[in-house]
Design a protein around this motif. Structure first.
Motif, short mmCIF file in Angstrom:
data_model
loop_
_atom_site.label_atom_id
_atom_site.label_comp_id
_atom_site.label_asym_id
_atom_site.label_seq_id
_atom_site.Cartn_x
_atom_site.Cartn_y
_atom_site.Cartn_z
N GLN A 109 -23.63 28.15 28.76
CA GLN A 109 -24.12 27.40 29.93
C GLN A 109 -24.50 25.99 29.51
O GLN A 109 -25.10 25.77 28.45
N THR A 110 -24.18 25.03 30.35
CA THR A 110 -24.48 23.64 30.04
C THR A 110 -24.71 22.86 31.33
O THR A 110 -24.56 23.40 32.44
N LEU A 111 -25.05 21.59 31.19
CA LEU A 111 -25.28 20.73 32.36
C LEU A 111 -23.95 20.30 32.97
O LEU A 111 -22.97 20.05 32.27
N ALA A 112 -23.94 20.17 34.28
CA ALA A 112 -22.79 19.61 35.00
C ALA A 112 -23.31 18.72 36.12
O ALA A 112 -24.42 18.91 36.63
N LEU A 113 -22.51 17.74 36.47
CA LEU A 113 -22.90 16.75 37.46
C LEU A 113 -21.77 16.58 38.46
O LEU A 113 -20.61 16.42 38.08
N ILE A 114 -22.10 16.62 39.75
CA ILE A 114 -21.12 16.35 40.80
C ILE A 114 -21.40 14.96 41.37
O ILE A 114 -22.53 14.66 41.79
N LEU A 115 -20.38 14.10 41.35
CA LEU A 115 -20.49 12.76 41.88
C LEU A 115 -19.84 12.69 43.25
O LEU A 115 -18.74 13.22 43.45
N TYR A 116 -20.52 12.06 44.21
CA TYR A 116 -19.98 11.83 45.55
C TYR A 116 -19.70 10.33 45.66
O TYR A 116 -20.62 9.51 45.56
N LEU A 117 -18.45 9.97 45.85
CA LEU A 117 -18.02 8.59 45.72
C LEU A 117 -17.88 7.89 47.07
O LEU A 117 -17.65 8.52 48.10
N ARG A 118 -18.00 6.60 47.02
CA ARG A 118 -17.92 5.77 48.22
C ARG A 118 -16.48 5.71 48.73
O ARG A 118 -15.54 5.57 47.95
N HIS A 119 -16.32 5.79 50.04
CA HIS A 119 -15.01 5.70 50.67
C HIS A 119 -14.66 4.24 50.94
O HIS A 119 -15.52 3.35 50.95
N THR A 124 -8.65 -4.68 43.27
CA THR A 124 -8.06 -5.91 43.79
C THR A 124 -6.54 -5.90 43.75
O THR A 124 -5.91 -6.81 44.30
N ASP A 125 -5.92 -4.92 43.11
CA ASP A 125 -4.46 -4.80 43.18
C ASP A 125 -4.02 -3.84 44.28
O ASP A 125 -2.84 -3.53 44.41
N GLY A 126 -4.97 -3.36 45.09
CA GLY A 126 -4.65 -2.47 46.20
C GLY A 126 -4.80 -1.00 45.90
O GLY A 126 -4.73 -0.17 46.80
N THR A 127 -5.02 -0.63 44.64
CA THR A 127 -5.21 0.77 44.29
C THR A 127 -6.52 1.27 44.88
O THR A 127 -7.56 0.62 44.74
N PRO A 128 -6.54 2.43 45.53
CA PRO A 128 -7.81 2.93 46.08
C PRO A 128 -8.74 3.41 44.97
O PRO A 128 -8.31 3.99 43.97
N PHE A 129 -10.01 3.11 45.15
CA PHE A 129 -11.03 3.69 44.28
C PHE A 129 -11.33 5.09 44.78
O PHE A 129 -11.62 5.30 45.96
N ASN A 130 -11.25 6.07 43.88
CA ASN A 130 -11.52 7.45 44.25
C ASN A 130 -11.84 8.25 43.00
O ASN A 130 -12.08 7.67 41.93
N ALA A 131 -11.84 9.57 43.13
CA ALA A 131 -12.19 10.43 42.00
C ALA A 131 -11.21 10.28 40.84
O ALA A 131 -11.59 10.46 39.68
N THR A 651 -2.57 7.34 43.21
CA THR A 651 -2.36 8.29 42.14
C THR A 651 -3.22 9.51 42.40
O THR A 651 -4.42 9.40 42.61
N THR A 652 -2.61 10.68 42.43
CA THR A 652 -3.36 11.90 42.69
C THR A 652 -3.38 12.77 41.44
O THR A 652 -2.33 13.02 40.85
#
Length: 717
Positions: A109-119, A124-131, A651-652
């Motif tokens: 067992q260890t620590l884990a973190l879930i990040l909720y990102l801004r939509h 600046t090259d048009g790539t979406p910021f995401n997970a 990119t998925t």
């Protein structure tokens, strides 16, 4: 020739001469370099010249000095004034439980973190910021440990959906790692992934697929981020950033251009500041009230808020500085009060202890530890006490030369600071004088900033002056920089020649307070784990303070001033002594993340009341095509329509415990036609219009006087 022709000729000649008189300044104004309305000049510190390197992990320019904090953004910011965490690219986060499977199949067992990102955030090259972007950035650090930050800390990552990411940490991590995660700058996977693709194996291991490239040494001359500004132009003398027209904060930023000139030293930088050529600075200046404020008291202001100690680092791996007795004696011999008055012009008070803690955090120390820290050496130094300490441990002073216990003379050593930092140069000269009194010869070295920074990081120094390595909202941050083993080190101490930022002084992290006490780096680790338990954390901080006093890995000289000057004749919104809402120097940082982005987004140019993008249709076309955006040929107003093709890459990546992932998986490109209308306009300096009127009036008066004189003379004939 009759007299009327003579008069006509004279008058014509005089008119041409007069036109030339007032035409010269007009031409000089329109052909010279014009700084666009709404721009701002920032000088955080002298740097010599800029290098063409915008690598967020390894920028020799110092990211805080050249605006990298406006190009790349973190997941969140921590306000060092009150410890408040401000969501940024991440809107929220949740701790959860993770599991790591060992090689024999055992689950831990260890620590884990879930990040909720801004939509609705884009690079600046048009790539979406995401997970995917966050996954790739952190995965890159696991595949290339020399990048640091979260290197070696992550066991696995899973993209839950495009805006949620789970990070499972390796066993042994504590909740303080949250700060490192949130301060992480996020890079564009479409840009970096082409050069440095990363694969995640089913067991969670991250593998670099580029076996020859190295992202740590990649210069990244075309930085792409999500920040409020983009790189417009680069030269060794000046970096220009332009506002990001697609920034995710509505109406921001409101300053169109930010210029970062490269000043060689404090002297020309101070001159430019005093002449009103710098809008926002973080400079040392002698007698600032007279030299700066008095020139324009209505608009020229400064506030030097107290900060963390200005430190001198020993190279603890270099004999004879390997001896903590010698290190303590050096600290005792230095007159910090003289440095306060003579080197720092009374701006930065002498430290009361050798500890790295800022003045406002000394209250975490118990009375016995604080008393011990204050008694080692008074602010004016104690040369007699230093010699007595040395002699009690076998050192001898022979004809002004200190002899080590093994009979070897203590060699001549060097002490370094960056070239052009005039206050630090003066400080080092005073330190060299003080150490001469205990038989140690010290030579002052002031290499260019990039050279000095490289030497400090790689351990190629004897002693060096530097800012406090880490700041933060809790005392443990200030010890972490000196007493914790980080990356790129096969053992407890990074070898000389290898680059490091943490434990730059090469202090032996396996040292103990007593034979049965924990190792120093274990104390740091325990303090990390109890950051939410102030009682336990403060106890551990006191133990770390005792270890510091015993081994003296480095020492504070003066409590550094937060150098901060600003000119508010056009730009407003600055922190003031009455409303110091955010750390104000353009070089201020906490942990790995510079903080001035918050202040920059608060600033408003009074000459541009609407958001900057209201004026984009008025920007001259040549500003987009010239190497120098502020030099253009005046022409009549015309309107041109241009068609720009923008490629947006998506990119998925899905990470699971059974699927191999590569950051540069399927890329779908879409083409969008964007119509941009720009107008070329003639812009003149404001003062030129009033001067032109004056020249015209003078010319008219001269013509009238000459004509009258000529007519009267002819009548007499």
């Amino acid at each position: 020739m009759n007299k009327y022709k003579i008069v006509s000729t004279i008058v014509t000649a005089l008119m041409l001469i007069s036109i030339g008189v007032f035409a010269i300044p007009i031409l000089s104004q329109t052909s010279s370099s014009v700084q666009p309305e709404g721009s701002m000049v920032v000088v955080a510190s002298p740097v010599g010249t800029w290098q063409d390197n915008f690598n967020p992990w390894n920028d020799p320019n110092n990211p805080a000095y050249m605006g990298l904090w406006l190009i790349y953004e973190p997941l969140a910011l921590a306000n060092p004034l009150n410890g408040e965490i401000i969501p940024w690219l991440a809107t929220n986060w949740t701790w959860t439980t993770g599991y790591v499977t060992t090689s024999n199949g055992t689950k831990i067992q260890t620590l884990a973190l879930i990040l909720y990102l801004r939509h609705d955030v884009y690079f600046t090259d048009g790539t979406p910021f995401n997970a995917t972007a966050v996954w790739y950035t952190i995965a890159l650090e696991q595949a290339y440990p020399q990048l640091g930050q979260l290197a070696g800390d992550v066991a696995n990552m899973t993209i839950i959906n495009p805006y949620e990411l789970e990070i499972v940490f390796k066993p042994g991590q504590t909740p303080i790692i949250l700060y490192t995660v949130l301060e992480q700058w996020i890079v564009d996977p479409a840009q970096w992934g082409k050069l440095f693709p990363v694969e995640q194996l089913p067991n969670g291991t991250f593998v670099a697929l580029n076996k020859t490239g190295n992202p740590f040494t990649y210069a990244n001359p075309n930085p792409i981020g999500t920040g409020p500004y983009m790189l417009y132009s680069y030269s060794p003398q000046q970096i220009v950033l332009v506002a990001n027209p697609h920034y995710w904060m509505p109406g921001e930023p409101r300053i169109k251009y930010i210029l970062f000139p490269a000043e060689a030293s404090n002297v020309p930088a101070d001159t430019a500041l005093n002449n009103g050529q710098i809008t926002w600075a973080g400079l040392f200046e002698p007698d600032i009230q007279q030299n700066f404020v008095a020139k324009n008291p209505a608009y020229y202001h400064y506030y030097f808020a107290p900060s963390s100690p200005q430190m001198v680092l020993f190279n603890d791996m270099r004999w004879p500085l390997t001896d903590p007795v010698l290190r303590e004696a050096i600290y005792m011999a230095i007159n910090r009060t003289a440095i306060y008055y003579l080197g720092e012009y009374g701006y930065e008070p002498p430290t009361t202890t050798p500890l790295p803690l800022p003045l406002q955090m000394l209250n975490v120390l118990n009375s016995s530890v604080l008393q011990m820290a204050e008694q080692i050496a008074p602010p004016q130094g104690n040369v007699t006490g230093a010699l007595q300490l040395l002699e009690s441990h076998g050192y001898k002073l022979v004809n002004g030369q200190l002899i080590a216990p093994n009979g070897t003379p203590v060699p001549t050593m060097t002490i370094m600071a960056p070239a052009g930092w005039t206050d630090w140069d003066a400080d080092l000269a005073l330190i060299a004088q003080d150490l001469k009194q205990i038989g140690i010869n010290v030579q002052v070295q002031t290499p260019p900033f990039s050279t000095w920074y490289n030497y400090m990081q790689t351990g190629n120094f004897w002693m060096g002056m530097i800012w406090d390595l880490i700041t933060g909202p809790a005392p443990i941050f200030y010890f972490q920089g000196y007493m914790w083993n980080w990356w790129n080190s096969p053992g407890n101490v990074t070898p000389i020649g290898n680059t490091t930022y943490y434990n730059m002084e090469r202090f032996n992290l396996s040292a103990r307070l007593s034979p049965n006490s924990p190792l120093v780096n274990q104390l740091v680790y325990y303090a990390w784990g109890n950051i939410t338990n102030p009682t336990v954390e403060n106890q551990l901080i006191n133990e770390l303070a005792l270890a510091w006093l015993k081994y003296m890995p480095a020492f504070g000289v003066v409590y550094g001033a937060n150098w901060y000057e600003y000119v508010n004749n056009t730009v407003t919104g600055w922190p003031t002594p009455q409303n110091y809402y955010w750390p104000a120097p353009p070089w201020e940082s906490t942990g790995i993340t510079p903080l001035p982005v918050v202040l920059a987004l608060h600033l408003v140019n009074q000459s541009v009341p609407e958001p900057w993008w209201y004026y984009t249709s008025q920007v001259p076309q040549s500003w987009y095509t010239s190497n120098d955006p502020f030099v253009y040929q005046p022409t009549s107003t015309t309107t041109t329509s241009t068609s720009t093709t923008t490629s947006t890459s998506t990119t998925t990546t899905t990470t699971t415990s059974t699927t191999t992932q590569v950051s540069t998986s399927t890329v779908t490109s879409t083409t969008t036609q964007v119509s941009t209308t720009t107008s070329t306009v003639t812009q003149t300096v404001t003062s030129s219009s009033s001067n032109t009127g004056l020249y015209i009036a003078i010319a008219v008066v001269v013509i009238v006087i000459v004509i009258v004189g000529v007519v009267l003379a002819l009548r007499r004939r």
